[in-house]
Design an enzyme around this catalytic site. Sequence first.
Site, PDB file in Angstrom:
ATOM      1  CB  THR A 390      -0.861  -0.056   1.286  1.00  0.00           C
ATOM      2  OG1 THR A 390      -1.555  -1.271   1.261  1.00  0.00           O
ATOM      3  CG2 THR A 390      -1.773   1.110   1.442  1.00  0.00           C
ATOM      4  CG  ASP A 432      -7.312  -6.671   2.659  1.00  0.00           C
ATOM      5  OD1 ASP A 432      -6.443  -7.243   3.330  1.00  0.00           O
ATOM      6  OD2 ASP A 432      -7.154  -5.536   2.166  1.00  0.00           O
TER       7      ASP A 432
END
Length: 581
Positions: A390, A432
């Site tokens: 990220t 996720d």
Amino acid sequence: MQTKTSHSLKPFISFTVFIALLVFTACKNEPKEEIVEQKVTAPVYGLIVDKAMVVSARAEASKIGKDILAKGGNAFDAMIATEMALAVAYPYAGNLGGGGFMVYRTQYGEIGSLDYREKAPIAAFKDMYLDEEGNVISALSKVGSLAVGVPGTIAGIFAVHEKMGSMPMEELLQPVIELAQKGYVVTQKQQGRFDAYAAVFDTVNGQKTLYSQGFKAGDTVKNIALAATLRAIQQNGRSEFYGGKTGIQLVDFLKKHDGIITIEDLEAYEAQWREPVVFDYKDLRIISMAPPSSGGVCLAQILKMIEPYDIKGYGHNSTKAIQVITEAERRAYADRSFYLGDPDFVKIPIDTLISEAYLNGRMDNFSFDLATKSSDLSHGEIPGYESSETTHYSIVDSFGNAIAVTTTLNGAFGSKLYSEELGFFLNNEMDDFSAKPGVPNMFGLLGAEANAVEPQKRMLSSMTPTLVEKDGEFWMSVGTPGGSTIITSVLQTILNVYEHEMTMQDAVNAPRFHHQWLPDMIMFEPNVFDSTVLENLKNFGYNVNQENSPVIGKVDGILVLPDGRLEGGADRRGDDTADGY
Ligand code: DON
């Protein structure tokens, strides 16, 4: 443009102060007196500018964003160029094949947020990562085509442009296309990442691809395929990706690798404007990302739980401060795993979760004498409720608009699937989701029904792009990568500036720790915490882990100084760079 010490603000004098903190006199466990030798150095400031700033993971991206601001573009124009420049120069996390969140506050004080998170494909289903015996096949949600969620980034930049942009998209994409064509120079840290993943890239893709060629620090990477993809988007707009030639090429590529994303998935994708999570901490007003990110809710829960305690008085990274913060984190992450998911699919009792009444109750069984055991703690009861990689960047423009954006492919280089034809990596965001209750994902996070896989659902995130107001004025933009550690890194950075009066740069640089309910341990960045503090925590029953702790977050932020100038905090843990004017 790297971070600098500002000699104009304070002379750089290094001196040592011995501080004796005599604490815990009333505690049962009689810890060692905490005589902490604190080396106090003069504050280190990051880059300071008068008007406008971009702080991101790459100098090239910060510069492209800054140039847009200097040309009169606003923060939203700069967001589009910075986001795409990161996809070129920071393929580790910058992306066309991923998604993200943006939180904004305009010069007029209007606030909002954009969710351009990936979605599960239409053909996805709850048990898609389980074998016939019902066991999780861990790799399926992490590498290769089944790990890929429907990308949201291109929809994100077009949504930003339509609602908030002031310059033509062509002009915003032009410098990015030139960067892809002319190339960017590989840094030492980047070479390490390419080396570490080259073999996996070849296995997943079944052939050599651009990033498995063995680029070394100092080499120039030209991504001609990505330049062509960006040019096609520049010419044909959003639909080029979500149904046009690029979209068809993408679906064909994924199909060749046994993927399940179809052209209907791309056509159905929409970014969503959402109400941010807004709450007060003392005299700060904090604006952060709402579900499908857990960031805003968890940040609110932790800050509200610690608000009654004297964090400043305990001292930065002291035993007591770490205890209070850890216990609040433990409770927030237990709630996260049960209650949070995609708000378009599950009802989330946000107002209750962040209310003082509920949170005071959650801390009822906290004691300074003994660690709560995660095994003795579950999510709170709410009556009526049914049941990495990220990157973050912050931008402030000269008009007073401020944004915080966190964008991701999830793991490093996402699923490792790389389209040579289109020039970008695809995410592995499906990891996720909770593949099965009780089975942790790659960040050790657990989930429940609320975050089970469902067609077209968004997977729960921890990304926490956050803006902070003080006295009604914009004060700070902050965020970070780091999976589950994102929320706690943002938390500590805000506390470092607000409670411990650090500069933005010092706040970003300071050592960090993390607790996420399960596994029941405090992760510390290794060898930077006081040994007496760690010893005391062990005596109170905390599991202290310095060994497996990776870098905890890589925070970038911008702070408004008392004189109105902007200070950038660019994390020393990466190649992060502030640029501005
Ligand atoms: O959305 C999330 O919470 C994760 N996909 C973020 C992944 C991440 O931060 C990886 N970086 N270290």
